[in-house]
Design a protein around this motif. Structure first.
Motif, mmCIF file in Angstrom:
data_model
loop_
_atom_site.group_PDB
_atom_site.id
_atom_site.type_symbol
_atom_site.label_atom_id
_atom_site.label_comp_id
_atom_site.label_asym_id
_atom_site.label_seq_id
_atom_site.Cartn_x
_atom_site.Cartn_y
_atom_site.Cartn_z
ATOM 1 N N SER A 27 -23.707 -35.561 34.741
ATOM 2 C CA SER A 27 -22.623 -35.541 33.775
ATOM 3 C C SER A 27 -22.760 -34.317 32.873
ATOM 4 O O SER A 27 -23.795 -33.659 32.856
ATOM 5 N N GLY A 28 -21.724 -34.027 32.153
ATOM 6 C CA GLY A 28 -21.749 -32.896 31.231
ATOM 7 C C GLY A 28 -20.728 -31.858 31.604
ATOM 8 O O GLY A 28 -20.032 -31.983 32.606
ATOM 9 N N SER A 29 -20.612 -30.848 30.757
ATOM 10 C CA SER A 29 -19.704 -29.757 31.087
ATOM 11 C C SER A 29 -20.393 -28.436 30.779
ATOM 12 O O SER A 29 -21.205 -28.318 29.859
ATOM 13 N N ILE A 30 -20.076 -27.457 31.604
ATOM 14 C CA ILE A 30 -20.697 -26.143 31.485
ATOM 15 C C ILE A 30 -19.696 -25.191 30.860
ATOM 16 O O ILE A 30 -18.562 -25.076 31.313
ATOM 17 N N THR A 31 -20.122 -24.553 29.791
ATOM 18 C CA THR A 31 -19.241 -23.596 29.129
ATOM 19 C C THR A 31 -19.971 -22.268 28.985
ATOM 20 O O THR A 31 -21.200 -22.232 28.896
ATOM 21 N N GLY A 32 -19.209 -21.224 28.944
ATOM 22 C CA GLY A 32 -19.781 -19.897 28.767
ATOM 23 C C GLY A 32 -19.586 -19.424 27.339
ATOM 24 O O GLY A 32 -18.525 -19.626 26.758
ATOM 25 N N THR A 33 -20.627 -18.849 26.775
ATOM 26 C CA THR A 33 -20.490 -18.267 25.438
ATOM 27 C C THR A 33 -20.889 -16.797 25.535
ATOM 28 O O THR A 33 -21.589 -16.385 26.446
ATOM 29 N N GLY A 34 -20.472 -16.048 24.591
ATOM 30 C CA GLY A 34 -20.811 -14.634 24.617
ATOM 31 C C GLY A 34 -20.082 -13.935 23.498
ATOM 32 O O GLY A 34 -19.583 -14.575 22.574
ATOM 33 N N GLY A 35 -20.016 -12.631 23.577
ATOM 34 C CA GLY A 35 -19.272 -11.896 22.560
ATOM 35 C C GLY A 35 -20.175 -11.007 21.732
ATOM 36 O O GLY A 35 -21.157 -10.465 22.243
ATOM 37 N N PRO A 40 -24.955 -5.217 13.627
ATOM 38 C CA PRO A 40 -23.847 -4.255 13.677
ATOM 39 C C PRO A 40 -24.185 -2.972 14.434
ATOM 40 O O PRO A 40 -23.279 -2.235 14.836
ATOM 41 N N ASN A 41 -25.478 -2.700 14.635
ATOM 42 C CA ASN A 41 -25.868 -1.490 15.363
ATOM 43 C C ASN A 41 -25.961 -1.715 16.872
ATOM 44 O O ASN A 41 -26.215 -0.777 17.622
ATOM 45 N N CYS A 42 -25.763 -2.943 17.285
ATOM 46 C CA CYS A 42 -25.889 -3.283 18.707
ATOM 47 C C CYS A 42 -24.714 -2.693 19.494
ATOM 48 O O CYS A 42 -23.622 -2.507 18.963
ATOM 49 N N HIS A 43 -24.963 -2.424 20.753
ATOM 50 C CA HIS A 43 -23.916 -1.851 21.612
ATOM 51 C C HIS A 43 -22.668 -2.729 21.669
ATOM 52 O O HIS A 43 -21.561 -2.242 21.890
ATOM 53 N N THR A 50 -17.972 -4.897 26.422
ATOM 54 C CA THR A 50 -17.585 -6.266 26.794
ATOM 55 C C THR A 50 -18.383 -7.326 26.028
ATOM 56 O O THR A 50 -18.121 -8.521 26.152
ATOM 57 N N GLY A 51 -19.389 -6.867 25.254
ATOM 58 C CA GLY A 51 -20.178 -7.827 24.483
ATOM 59 C C GLY A 51 -21.273 -8.451 25.313
ATOM 60 O O GLY A 51 -21.556 -8.004 26.427
ATOM 61 N N HIS A 52 -21.899 -9.462 24.754
ATOM 62 C CA HIS A 52 -23.017 -10.116 25.435
ATOM 63 C C HIS A 52 -22.516 -11.249 26.329
ATOM 64 O O HIS A 52 -21.462 -11.809 26.111
ATOM 65 N N GLY A 53 -23.354 -11.535 27.286
ATOM 66 C CA GLY A 53 -23.088 -12.703 28.123
ATOM 67 C C GLY A 53 -22.075 -12.435 29.209
ATOM 68 O O GLY A 53 -21.931 -11.309 29.655
ATOM 69 N N PRO A 54 -21.340 -13.449 29.652
ATOM 70 C CA PRO A 54 -21.397 -14.786 29.036
ATOM 71 C C PRO A 54 -22.678 -15.546 29.369
ATOM 72 O O PRO A 54 -23.215 -15.403 30.459
ATOM 73 N N TYR A 55 -23.136 -16.303 28.411
ATOM 74 C CA TYR A 55 -24.271 -17.186 28.623
ATOM 75 C C TYR A 55 -23.723 -18.581 28.855
ATOM 76 O O TYR A 55 -22.862 -19.039 28.111
ATOM 77 N N TYR A 56 -24.246 -19.203 29.859
ATOM 78 C CA TYR A 56 -23.741 -20.530 30.189
ATOM 79 C C TYR A 56 -24.696 -21.607 29.694
ATOM 80 O O TYR A 56 -25.902 -21.422 29.685
ATOM 81 N N ARG A 57 -24.097 -22.686 29.272
ATOM 82 C CA ARG A 57 -24.919 -23.828 28.887
ATOM 83 C C ARG A 57 -24.193 -25.108 29.264
ATOM 84 O O ARG A 57 -22.966 -25.134 29.338
ATOM 85 N N LEU A 58 -24.996 -26.108 29.487
ATOM 86 C CA LEU A 58 -24.446 -27.417 29.835
ATOM 87 C C LEU A 58 -24.630 -28.327 28.625
ATOM 88 O O LEU A 58 -25.703 -28.368 28.034
ATOM 89 N N THR A 59 -23.561 -28.981 28.249
ATOM 90 C CA THR A 59 -23.673 -29.966 27.176
ATOM 91 C C THR A 59 -23.290 -31.330 27.720
ATOM 92 O O THR A 59 -22.387 -31.462 28.547
ATOM 93 N N ARG A 60 -24.006 -32.315 27.261
ATOM 94 C CA ARG A 60 -23.689 -33.691 27.650
ATOM 95 C C ARG A 60 -24.142 -34.616 26.535
ATOM 96 O O ARG A 60 -24.942 -34.243 25.680
ATOM 97 N N LYS A 61 -23.607 -35.837 26.575
ATOM 98 C CA LYS A 61 -23.941 -36.821 25.553
ATOM 99 C C LYS A 61 -25.058 -37.721 26.058
ATOM 100 O O LYS A 61 -24.980 -38.257 27.153
ATOM 101 N N VAL A 62 -26.096 -37.838 25.264
ATOM 102 C CA VAL A 62 -27.174 -38.769 25.570
ATOM 103 C C VAL A 62 -27.336 -39.672 24.362
ATOM 104 O O VAL A 62 -27.660 -39.212 23.272
#
Ligand SMILES: [Zn+2]
Length: 133
Positions: A27-35, A40-43, A50-62
């Motif tokens: 169960s759960g859902s996978i979402t991508g985060t990034g940006g 402020p000095n970062c590329h 295009t920014g960072h990521g996307p980083y994916y993570r799975l969230t679910r309720k336990v």
């Protein structure tokens, strides 16, 4: 023309066999985060980046709490995506199974309920009924 019981039971069998063929699921859902990050000095803050990521993570309720899981590799993400998709499929098939069962319940004649099955719910009854007097 409504479906007959035979049609509905065939459909139920088809759904059940699809459920039995499901693979690993979670169960759960996978979402991508990034940006953009906070530096402020970062590329990522440069125009056109295009920014960072996307980083994916799975969230679910336990137990009512949201649990987040990250993925150490692209392969583990792919595996989790497949497992989550399988769970989604399971939920869809579960809805279909319930739907077809509800139609079956509506059509199923009352007489088909076995009287002996009802009898078992009342163990206090005497073994021989009044008919045997
Ligand atoms: Zn950055």
């Amino acid at each position: 023309m409504p479906d007959s019981l035979v049609d509905l039971e065939a459909r139920r069998n088809a759904v059940q066999s699809q459920i039995s063929q499901l693979g690993d699921m979670r169960s759960g859902s996978i979402t991508g985060t990034g940006g953009r990050c906070g530096n402020p000095n970062c590329h990522c803050h440069r125009a056109g980046d295009t920014g960072h990521g996307p980083y994916y993570r799975l969230t679910r309720k336990v137990n009512g709490k949201t649990v987040t899981e990250t993925f150490s590799s692209a392969a583990s993400l792919t595996k989790a995506q497949r497992e989550v998709a399988e769970c989604q499929r399971f939920r869809e098939l579960g809805d279909q199974l319930l739907d077809v069962n509800e139609q079956i319940c509506e059509l199923r004649p009352v007489e088909e309920i076995s009287p002996t099955a009802q009898e078992k719910k009342r163990p206090k009854r005497s073994k021989r009924k009044s008919r045997a007097k």
